[in-house]
Design a protein around this motif. Structure first.
Motif, PDB file in Angstrom:
ATOM      1  N   ASP A 252     -13.406  28.085  22.594  1.00 32.15           N
ATOM      2  CA  ASP A 252     -12.890  28.592  23.866  1.00 32.15           C
ATOM      3  C   ASP A 252     -13.708  29.796  24.331  1.00 32.15           C
ATOM      4  N   LEU A 255     -17.247  28.729  25.559  1.00 29.94           N
ATOM      5  CA  LEU A 255     -17.258  28.116  26.888  1.00 29.94           C
ATOM      6  C   LEU A 255     -16.961  29.136  27.977  1.00 29.94           C
ATOM      7  N   TYR A 256     -15.990  30.031  27.726  1.00 23.84           N
ATOM      8  CA  TYR A 256     -15.661  31.022  28.748  1.00 23.84           C
ATOM      9  C   TYR A 256     -16.820  31.985  28.950  1.00 23.84           C
ATOM     10  N   TYR A 264     -14.084  23.624  32.117  1.00 23.46           N
ATOM     11  CA  TYR A 264     -13.457  23.691  30.802  1.00 23.46           C
ATOM     12  C   TYR A 264     -13.505  22.319  30.141  1.00 23.46           C
ATOM     13  N   GLY A 309     -12.059  27.126  27.233  1.00 27.07           N
ATOM     14  CA  GLY A 309     -12.886  27.762  28.246  1.00 27.07           C
ATOM     15  C   GLY A 309     -12.199  28.042  29.562  1.00 27.07           C
TER      16      GLY A 309
END
Length: 412
Positions: A252, A255-256, A264, A309
């Motif tokens: 997470d 991706l963020y 996402y 994400g």
């Protein structure tokens, strides 16, 4: 047994002794080497290696490319029957002096194709077919290894050119199946030549199996890049020994950090204890999970958490449930359970349950393929708007006590 010249052919030498010769062969020359070895040991007159294409619709010979001959069905006919049933098929030919032996080639549960051998009619007996099957398995392992050094076998699996996004996704996959004493996995992806964001992944250890299904947002290259980052982050966390919830957290964050929440990846993470059947799960998005126990089909209800994400520093929690010997688990990406036909009809649970019930006795590979085939029929075209991923797992497990114990519902 006698060869073409009437001289006796010695088949008493165990086939595994040919493995060294296959390993020593140049990567592109495995078929020629196999033909020579089989002629020497069994009197074989012709050898053809057929590999299944990405859509699992046809078997194509490893020969001069591009292949321009007639397609060979991966579901019908002698070769297709050997592939789908994973059993040898002996075909009586128009030539009364020879028979064709079709042998499935599977490496650790991943079905690659079929080895077809033209044999003298007098040479085909159950013992010989068994030894030929061992040879086919040895050849399959060498094909997988040789694929690191040559494109020949990957090219032979293609009926047409892949999109760049599909090329990236197929290279990211672990295979299309996996098998151990405790479980058998079969998986399928469509549209096979144009997938972008769907992925499945697995890894096994002495006591555990980790399985993930990821559905990257978007289409084409953008979706493929997003999913590649998600899968890479999940693998990195898994190989660092992190638990399932922390694997999701790390992916997470990756991706963020890259996309800032603009896109996402929806992911389902499962970790199986091979001894007890206890499953730890993190539902980070849209993939759905179904369980078949006997004739009963039920959706395994998990608490839906945020896709990977979508937000910064999302915390994930694991849930648990148990599988018993004989259970089948089926995971579907959103491209399956949320797809609508041209008339606007959703590929709903009623249709899905019918398909799962009808394929209960089929192998996981064929069950996964049948779900996608039914989806294509529902939509009315092979050009699916969204990627569709189906993963089917048959569970055997180890613990006799666990096999007779009812499995609890998922809990936090």
């Amino acid at each position: 047994m006698r060869g073409e010249d009437g001289d006796a052919v010695d088949t008493s030498e165990p086939v595994p002794s040919a493995e060294g010769a296959l390993r020593a062969a140049p990567p592109h020359a495995l078929v020629a080497t196999a033909g020579r070895l089989l002629a020497e040991r069994f009197g074989a007159r012709d050898v053809t290696l057929l590999l299944a294409d990405y859509g699992l619709t046809v078997l194509q010979p490893v020969t001069r490319l591009p292949y321009t001959g007639d397609p060979i069905s991966a579901q019908d006919g002698p070769a297709g029957t050997a592939f789908t049933t994973q059993n040898p098929v002996v075909e009586v030919t128009a030539d009364p002096a020879t028979q064709l032996v079709h042998l499935p080639i599977t490496v650790r549960g991943d079905r690659l194709g079929v080895l077809t051998i033209r044999m003298p009619d007098t040479a085909v007996d159950p013992g010989t077919v068994l030894r030929l099957g061992d040879f086919a398995t040895a050849l399959g392992h060498e094909v997988v290894t040789a694929g690191r050094e040559t494109d020949l076998y990957l090219q032979a699996r293609r009926t047409r050119r892949l999109t760049l996004a599909a090329e990236m996704q197929w290279q990211l996959l672990p295979g299309r199946g996996c098998a151990r004493d405790e479980y058998v996995i079969g998986a399928h992806l469509e549209p096979a030549y144009a997938i972008g964001g769907d992925n499945f992944d697995w890894s096994t250890s002495a006591d555990h199996l980790t399985l993930t299904v990821t559905d990257g947002m978007g289409r084409g290259i953008e979706a493929s890049l997003l999913t590649s980052l998600a899968v890479g982050a999940l693998r990195n966390a898994r190989r660092a020994g992190l638990d399932l919830a922390d694997q999701a957290c790390l992916a997470d964050q990756a991706l963020y950090s890259q996309y800032g929440g603009k896109v996402y990846a929806s992911t389902l993470l499962l970790r199986f204890d091979l001894a007890t059947g206890m499953v730890r799960a993190v539902d980070a998005g849209s993939p759905r999970l179904y369980r078949q126990s006997g004739t009963t089909v039920e959706r395994v209800e998990l608490d839906a958490q945020m896709p990977l994400g979508m937000f910064e520093d999302t915390l994930y929690e694991e849930q648990t449930f148990r599988v018993r010997s004989g259970d089948r688990l089926v995971v579907l990406s959103s491209g399956v359970h949320s797809t609508r036909s041209a008339a606007g009809e959703e590929f709903g649970e009623a249709v899905l349950r019918q398909i799962l019930s009808a394929t209960r006795r089929s192998t996981p590979h064929e069950a996964a393929r049948s779900v996608v085939a039914a989806l294509i029929e529902h939509v009315g075209t092979e050009d699916l708007v969204s990627d569709a991923a189906v993963v089917c797992l048959d569970w055997t497990g180890r613990d006799a006590e666990t096999k007779s114990r009812p499995g609890p519902r998922p809990n936090g």
